[in-house]
Design an enzyme around this catalytic site. Sequence first.
Site, short mmCIF file in Angstrom:
data_model
loop_
_atom_site.label_atom_id
_atom_site.label_comp_id
_atom_site.label_asym_id
_atom_site.label_seq_id
_atom_site.Cartn_x
_atom_site.Cartn_y
_atom_site.Cartn_z
N CYS A 1 0.82 -1.23 0.00
CA CYS A 1 0.00 0.00 0.00
C CYS A 1 0.84 1.27 0.00
O CYS A 1 0.33 2.35 -0.30
CB CYS A 1 -0.91 0.01 1.21
SG CYS A 1 -2.00 -1.41 1.25
N HIS B 1 -3.63 6.98 3.12
CA HIS B 1 -3.96 5.68 2.53
C HIS B 1 -5.35 5.28 3.05
O HIS B 1 -5.65 5.43 4.23
CB HIS B 1 -2.92 4.65 2.94
CG HIS B 1 -3.29 3.26 2.54
ND1 HIS B 1 -3.77 2.96 1.29
CD2 HIS B 1 -3.27 2.08 3.23
CE1 HIS B 1 -4.02 1.67 1.21
NE2 HIS B 1 -3.73 1.11 2.38
N ASN C 1 -10.03 -0.44 -0.06
CA ASN C 1 -8.57 -0.33 0.01
C ASN C 1 -7.98 -0.71 -1.35
O ASN C 1 -7.97 -1.89 -1.71
CB ASN C 1 -8.06 -1.26 1.12
CG ASN C 1 -6.54 -1.19 1.28
OD1 ASN C 1 -5.85 -0.58 0.47
ND2 ASN C 1 -6.04 -1.83 2.32
N1 ACO Z 1 -18.51 -9.69 8.04
C1 ACO Z 1 -18.95 -10.08 9.25
N2 ACO Z 1 -18.12 -10.50 10.23
C2 ACO Z 1 -16.81 -10.52 9.95
C3 ACO Z 1 -16.29 -10.14 8.69
C4 ACO Z 1 -17.20 -9.72 7.72
N3 ACO Z 1 -16.83 -9.33 6.49
N4 ACO Z 1 -14.95 -10.26 8.72
C5 ACO Z 1 -14.63 -10.70 9.94
N5 ACO Z 1 -15.75 -10.87 10.69
C6 ACO Z 1 -15.84 -11.32 12.06
C7 ACO Z 1 -14.64 -12.11 12.53
O1 ACO Z 1 -14.78 -13.46 12.12
C8 ACO Z 1 -14.75 -11.95 14.03
O2 ACO Z 1 -15.70 -12.84 14.51
P1 ACO Z 1 -15.48 -13.63 15.91
O3 ACO Z 1 -15.37 -12.53 16.96
O4 ACO Z 1 -16.71 -14.47 16.03
O5 ACO Z 1 -14.20 -14.39 15.75
C9 ACO Z 1 -15.31 -10.53 14.22
O6 ACO Z 1 -15.87 -10.18 12.94
C10 ACO Z 1 -14.27 -9.48 14.62
O7 ACO Z 1 -13.14 -9.62 13.80
P2 ACO Z 1 -11.90 -8.63 13.96
O8 ACO Z 1 -10.85 -9.04 12.98
O9 ACO Z 1 -11.51 -8.52 15.39
O10 ACO Z 1 -12.57 -7.22 13.52
P3 ACO Z 1 -11.95 -5.78 13.52
O11 ACO Z 1 -12.82 -4.88 14.27
O12 ACO Z 1 -10.49 -5.78 13.86
O13 ACO Z 1 -12.09 -5.36 11.98
C11 ACO Z 1 -10.69 -5.17 10.01
C12 ACO Z 1 -11.44 -6.11 10.99
C13 ACO Z 1 -11.72 -4.33 9.31
C14 ACO Z 1 -9.93 -6.03 9.02
C15 ACO Z 1 -9.73 -4.23 10.78
O14 ACO Z 1 -8.99 -4.95 11.71
C16 ACO Z 1 -8.77 -3.49 9.85
O15 ACO Z 1 -9.16 -2.70 9.02
N6 ACO Z 1 -7.46 -3.69 10.05
C17 ACO Z 1 -6.43 -2.96 9.30
C18 ACO Z 1 -6.33 -3.39 7.87
C19 ACO Z 1 -5.20 -2.62 7.21
O16 ACO Z 1 -4.97 -1.47 7.50
N7 ACO Z 1 -4.45 -3.25 6.37
C20 ACO Z 1 -3.24 -2.55 5.90
C21 ACO Z 1 -3.24 -2.24 4.55
S1 ACO Z 1 -3.64 -3.56 3.48
C22 ACO Z 1 -2.26 -3.87 2.50
O17 ACO Z 1 -1.19 -3.43 2.79
C23 ACO Z 1 -2.44 -4.76 1.30
#
Ligand code: ACO
Length: 322
Positions: free
Chosen positions: A113, A249, A279
């Site tokens: 990214c 980003h 993203n």
């Molecule tokens: N729909 C419904 N539920 C979901 C989904 C979905 N699409 N995806 C995950 N869940 C569930 C999980 O299974 C989990 O369920 P559980 O508690 O029963 O196990 C629950 O939601 C919570 O999951 P978390 O991963 O803790 O959710 P979080 O609040 O952290 O959000 C997210 C996830 C959106 C991915 C967030 O952590 C995020 O944006 N992180 C940063 C991503 C990022 O910046 N990446 C860097 C750049 S990407 C690159 O470089 C290519």
Amino acid sequence: MTYSRIVGTGRYLPEKVLTNFDLEKMVDTTDEWIRTRTGVERRHVVSPEQTTSDMCCEAAKIAMDDAGVKPEDIDLVITGTTSPDVVFPNVSTIIQHRLGIPACTAFSLEAACTGFIYALTTADKFIKAGEAECALVMGAECITKLIDWDDRNTCVLFGDGAGAAIVKPSDEPGIISCALGADGQHRELLHYPAGVSKNLAAAGTEDANIIMKGNEVFKVAVKTLGAIAEEALDKAGVSKEELDWLVPHQANIRIIQAMAKRLNMPMEKVILTVQDHGNTSAASVPMALDVGRRDGRVKEGQLILMEAFGGGFTWGSVLMRM
Ligand code: ACO
């Protein structure tokens, strides 16, 4: 002293739009979950035959037109991408040839990214060193081709697109300061485990998928982005209060909000596209800059901080006057 300056921008988004409601029919998710956790409402997706160079050429033509630059003026082409058309020839040489740019320095770099921030920083050095007079700098990604559409953890997050900028020498900044960083120690928190010299057969198949420990990436991203933003400001002796715009980003609205808070910036001073694009990895910063310029919010002379964080981890920021 010669500085470098962005004198034109452009962006391209594929025609096909996939909304959160479309995704509800594909995996066990809801529009509400995606919007509240990420801020994403829709994303653009390439067609099977569309490539990164296809998108780059469209974005580049718009940026060249915006800058009043012809193909023969360009002597440097750099593309930040982790999803090039093929292993070789390099995607920048494909773009150079397709746009009718005469033979010149052309290469791509792979910083997930942060790809555009790395590419722009590199172009800035070439121009300051007197090695280039007119650079075409792009960030582009066909990242949906790496996605497992059955994995709700990742398929809701990403989208495709390309952003381009024309960068030229200038007596005044322009780019004021750049700060880059990378550390591979947490690489397993965010990676795509198939490639060329490793797991070649798996690339592009259902055995390979973007693997991300989202909430851990989130914590490192917020901490690191805050530090890298401050590094670019400190290098330039500029205070947070002087900033007109944050062009971040677009990975997650909550990361962006945390960054804005750390910089004491109201969200009205942040260019947001995550709701419309998801993203788009290396494409997200140049596309957001183009959105801000074209809708009239980002004006000439204003002070802008761009920043990104991605797989690797890699991170970087560029402070510049438009
Ligand atoms: N729909 C419904 N539920 C979901 C989904 C979905 N699409 N995806 C995950 N869940 C569930 C999980 O299974 C989990 O369920 P559980 O508690 O029963 O196990 C629950 O939601 C919570 O999951 P978390 O991963 O803790 O959710 P979080 O609040 O952290 O959000 C997210 C996830 C959106 C991915 C967030 O952590 C995020 O944006 N992180 C940063 C991503 C990022 O910046 N990446 C860097 C750049 S990407 C690159 O470089 C290519």
